[in-house]
Design a protein around this motif. Structure first.
Motif, short mmCIF file in Angstrom:
data_model
loop_
_atom_site.label_atom_id
_atom_site.label_comp_id
_atom_site.label_asym_id
_atom_site.label_seq_id
_atom_site.Cartn_x
_atom_site.Cartn_y
_atom_site.Cartn_z
N ARG A 122 -15.04 -13.31 -12.59
CA ARG A 122 -15.64 -12.51 -11.52
C ARG A 122 -16.80 -13.27 -10.84
NH1 ARG A 122 -16.43 -6.57 -10.75
NH2 ARG A 122 -14.82 -6.37 -12.32
N GLU A 123 -17.64 -13.95 -11.63
CA GLU A 123 -18.76 -14.70 -11.06
C GLU A 123 -18.26 -15.86 -10.19
OE1 GLU A 123 -22.43 -14.42 -14.21
OE2 GLU A 123 -20.68 -15.57 -14.81
N ALA A 124 -17.24 -16.58 -10.68
CA ALA A 124 -16.72 -17.72 -9.91
C ALA A 124 -16.05 -17.24 -8.62
CB ALA A 124 -15.73 -18.52 -10.77
N GLU A 125 -15.28 -16.16 -8.71
CA GLU A 125 -14.62 -15.61 -7.51
C GLU A 125 -15.64 -15.15 -6.49
OE1 GLU A 125 -10.45 -13.99 -9.53
OE2 GLU A 125 -12.06 -12.56 -9.06
N GLY A 126 -16.71 -14.54 -6.96
CA GLY A 126 -17.76 -14.06 -6.05
C GLY A 126 -18.49 -15.22 -5.39
N PHE A 127 -18.77 -16.25 -6.19
CA PHE A 127 -19.49 -17.40 -5.63
C PHE A 127 -18.68 -18.07 -4.53
CE2 PHE A 127 -20.70 -21.88 -5.53
CZ PHE A 127 -22.05 -21.74 -5.26
N TYR A 128 -17.38 -18.20 -4.75
CA TYR A 128 -16.51 -18.90 -3.79
C TYR A 128 -15.76 -17.92 -2.88
CZ TYR A 128 -17.17 -23.55 -5.86
OH TYR A 128 -17.67 -24.76 -6.26
N ALA A 129 -16.31 -16.72 -2.69
CA ALA A 129 -15.62 -15.68 -1.90
C ALA A 129 -15.21 -16.17 -0.50
CB ALA A 129 -16.50 -14.44 -1.78
N VAL A 130 -16.00 -17.05 0.11
CA VAL A 130 -15.65 -17.55 1.46
C VAL A 130 -14.32 -18.32 1.45
CG1 VAL A 130 -18.00 -17.70 2.39
CG2 VAL A 130 -17.01 -19.68 1.20
N HIS A 131 -13.91 -18.80 0.27
CA HIS A 131 -12.67 -19.59 0.18
C HIS A 131 -11.47 -18.74 -0.30
CE1 HIS A 131 -14.77 -23.25 1.00
NE2 HIS A 131 -15.49 -23.22 -0.10
N ARG A 132 -11.66 -17.42 -0.38
CA ARG A 132 -10.64 -16.55 -0.99
C ARG A 132 -9.24 -16.74 -0.42
NH1 ARG A 132 -13.60 -11.60 -2.12
NH2 ARG A 132 -13.89 -11.76 0.12
N ARG A 136 -8.05 -19.46 0.97
CA ARG A 136 -7.60 -20.86 0.98
C ARG A 136 -6.56 -21.07 -0.14
NH1 ARG A 136 -11.91 -23.83 3.46
NH2 ARG A 136 -10.55 -25.65 3.43
N PRO A 137 -5.60 -21.98 0.09
CA PRO A 137 -4.54 -22.20 -0.90
C PRO A 137 -5.07 -22.71 -2.25
CG PRO A 137 -4.44 -23.84 0.86
CD PRO A 137 -5.41 -22.79 1.31
N PHE A 138 -6.25 -23.33 -2.23
CA PHE A 138 -6.77 -23.92 -3.47
C PHE A 138 -7.67 -22.95 -4.24
CE2 PHE A 138 -9.52 -25.32 0.07
CZ PHE A 138 -10.75 -24.84 -0.34
N PHE A 139 -7.81 -21.69 -3.76
CA PHE A 139 -8.79 -20.77 -4.36
C PHE A 139 -8.55 -20.54 -5.85
CE2 PHE A 139 -10.24 -16.39 -5.35
CZ PHE A 139 -11.59 -16.57 -5.13
N ASN A 140 -7.30 -20.24 -6.24
CA ASN A 140 -7.04 -19.93 -7.65
C ASN A 140 -7.31 -21.11 -8.55
OD1 ASN A 140 -6.44 -17.21 -7.34
ND2 ASN A 140 -4.29 -17.63 -6.84
N ALA A 141 -6.88 -22.29 -8.12
CA ALA A 141 -7.12 -23.50 -8.92
C ALA A 141 -8.62 -23.77 -9.03
CB ALA A 141 -6.40 -24.69 -8.28
N LEU A 142 -9.34 -23.54 -7.93
CA LEU A 142 -10.79 -23.75 -7.93
C LEU A 142 -11.48 -22.83 -8.94
CD1 LEU A 142 -13.43 -24.85 -6.69
CD2 LEU A 142 -13.19 -23.16 -4.87
N VAL A 143 -11.10 -21.55 -8.92
CA VAL A 143 -11.71 -20.59 -9.85
C VAL A 143 -11.36 -20.96 -11.30
CG1 VAL A 143 -11.67 -18.18 -10.62
CG2 VAL A 143 -11.91 -18.72 -8.18
N GLU A 144 -10.08 -21.27 -11.55
CA GLU A 144 -9.66 -21.65 -12.91
C GLU A 144 -10.49 -22.84 -13.41
OE1 GLU A 144 -7.80 -20.30 -15.15
OE2 GLU A 144 -7.01 -18.75 -13.83
N PHE A 145 -10.67 -23.81 -12.54
CA PHE A 145 -11.43 -25.00 -12.93
C PHE A 145 -12.89 -24.65 -13.21
CE2 PHE A 145 -14.18 -28.53 -11.64
CZ PHE A 145 -13.94 -29.33 -12.73
#
Ligand code: CMP
Length: 140
Positions: free
Chosen positions: A44-54, A56-65
């Motif tokens: 939840r914290e990572a998704e919120g931090f990168y919300a502007v990229h929600r 984008r195709p790389f969003f899930n990989a970015l959050v997982e990483f």
């Protein structure tokens, strides 16, 4: 102008044990750490931090990483801190990062790219408030 920006040392660089080497680059460039915390982000914290990229195709990989291990989060203060930090980091894709930059020296791939830095003064304020209370900043 005297500015503050957010820097995040990502899980790849924390795992490589190069937090100190990256801090040395900030210090040598005249940037001061005025707040810092190590944290293993929740999804939840990572998704919120990168919300502007929600979208984008790389969003899930970015959050997982970003939740794959602890990160080191710091507020840097100094003259033109936003641009200075981005200069120290180098291009987002380490394959395109200039020699001697943090990403050229420590990053593997566009996902595991060692560091995040705010891209504007406005986002620096938003990102700082996301992780730090005003009372946790130590101007000096
Ligand atoms: P960061 O500065 O943390 O902001 C978003 C992150 O998404 C970026 O660094 C990269 O690590 C990651 N990312 C993965 N693919 C891309 C891409 N094609 N363009 C931009 N960022 C990407």
């Amino acid at each position: 102008a005297l500015e503050r920006t957010i820097s995040i040392i990502k899980p790849d660089a924390v795992a490589k044990n190069v937090v100190g080497q990256i801090y040395a680059r900030f210090e040598n460039a005249g940037l001061k750490v005025v707040a810092a915390k190590m944290k293993h982000l929740s999804r939840r914290e990572a998704e919120g931090f990168y919300a502007v990229h929600r979208e984008r195709p790389f969003f899930n990989a970015l959050v997982e990483f970003m939740i794959s291990g602890p990160v080191m989060i710091q507020v840097l203060e100094g003259e033109n801190a936003v641009a200075k930090n981005r200069e120290l980091m180098g291009a987002t894709n380490p394959k395109e990062a200039a020699a001697g930059t943090i990403r050229a020296d420590f990053a593997q791939s566009i996902d595991a790219n060692a560091v995040h830095g705010s891209d504007s003064l406005e986002n620096a304020a938003i990102e700082t408030a996301y992780f730090f209370a005003a009372t946790e900043l130590c101007p000096r």
